[in-house]
Design an enzyme around this catalytic site. Sequence first.
Site, PDB file in Angstrom:
ATOM      1  N   PRO A   2       9.200  -4.296 -26.379  1.00 32.02           N
ATOM      2  CA  PRO A   2       9.033  -5.510 -25.578  1.00 32.02           C
ATOM      3  C   PRO A   2       8.678  -6.701 -26.466  1.00 32.02           C
ATOM      4  CG  PRO A   2       7.912  -3.665 -24.550  1.00 32.02           C
ATOM      5  CD  PRO A   2       8.340  -3.204 -25.903  1.00 32.02           C
ATOM      6  N   GLU A   3       9.405  -7.788 -26.313  1.00 33.03           N
ATOM      7  CA  GLU A   3       9.131  -8.990 -27.090  1.00 33.03           C
ATOM      8  C   GLU A   3       8.421 -10.006 -26.203  1.00 33.03           C
ATOM      9  OE1 GLU A   3      12.239 -10.377 -29.616  1.00 33.03           O
ATOM     10  OE2 GLU A   3      13.035  -8.379 -29.969  1.00 33.03           O
TER      11      GLU A   3
END
Length: 270
Positions: A2-3
């Site tokens: 997840p960014e």
Amino acid sequence: MPELPEVEVSRLGIMPYVEGQTVTEITIRQPKLRWPIPETLQQLKGQVIRRVTRRAKYLLLETDVGTAIVHLGMSGSLRVLPTSLAPEKHDHVDVTLSNGRLIRYHDPRRFGAWLWQEGDLPHPVLGKLGPEPLTDAFNADYLLAKAAGKKMAMKSFIMDNAVVVGVGNIYANESLFCAGIHPKRPAGSLTQTEATALVDEIKTVLAAAITQGGTTLKDFTQVDGKAGYFAQALRVYGKSGEPCPTCDTTLERIVIGQRATVFCPQCQPL
């Protein structure tokens, strides 16, 4: 992994259910994450969660006595669920709330983290971070000053959290393509015009990803279980060998800093 957009989507998803609620219980089923969950996290029990904020890829559950710091790691996710729902495999942490719901942390790879920040004292993991990309502090003059004299590749430069937080691999690929900058260019070669374009594109790409719900990755779904869909709008990431969406030149793939990098040799000349 997840960014920043995925983490921001998680923040926006849990915030309406969490802010203003009292923590009635904390259940830790697996304390061995990226770092051991500290016993001090139990101080969250009995506290009202005043705000849910984000710094870089860290989610912050702020109370009057301290802050719980959550990192999703490679495969972590948060859900807001009824307290009656039994945990499944890899459901490592539950924070039960006074409204009859709980925040459930799921992390198959256990590379995430739950930490505790006492009072207003800054936690070491939040130190030395650059500005948030969607704030005014991240601007062309700032980026140009940070780049001056640096020989490191442009892509590695904008992915450095000490320069700017949250520009992960996907969004670095997309931003550099949209700005017309080769990912291997030395950071110190950046011009004022290019710096302006790159800052604008980073902001645009990240804001679009947040609006559209985060990129669809195999390990990420939103708080309500629906996958994000920004991947449908990606222009170059993961598309090596395909025609450039701008000029039809074949997109090329190289590795920079052990990360896959896709670019157009025509639109992003070295």
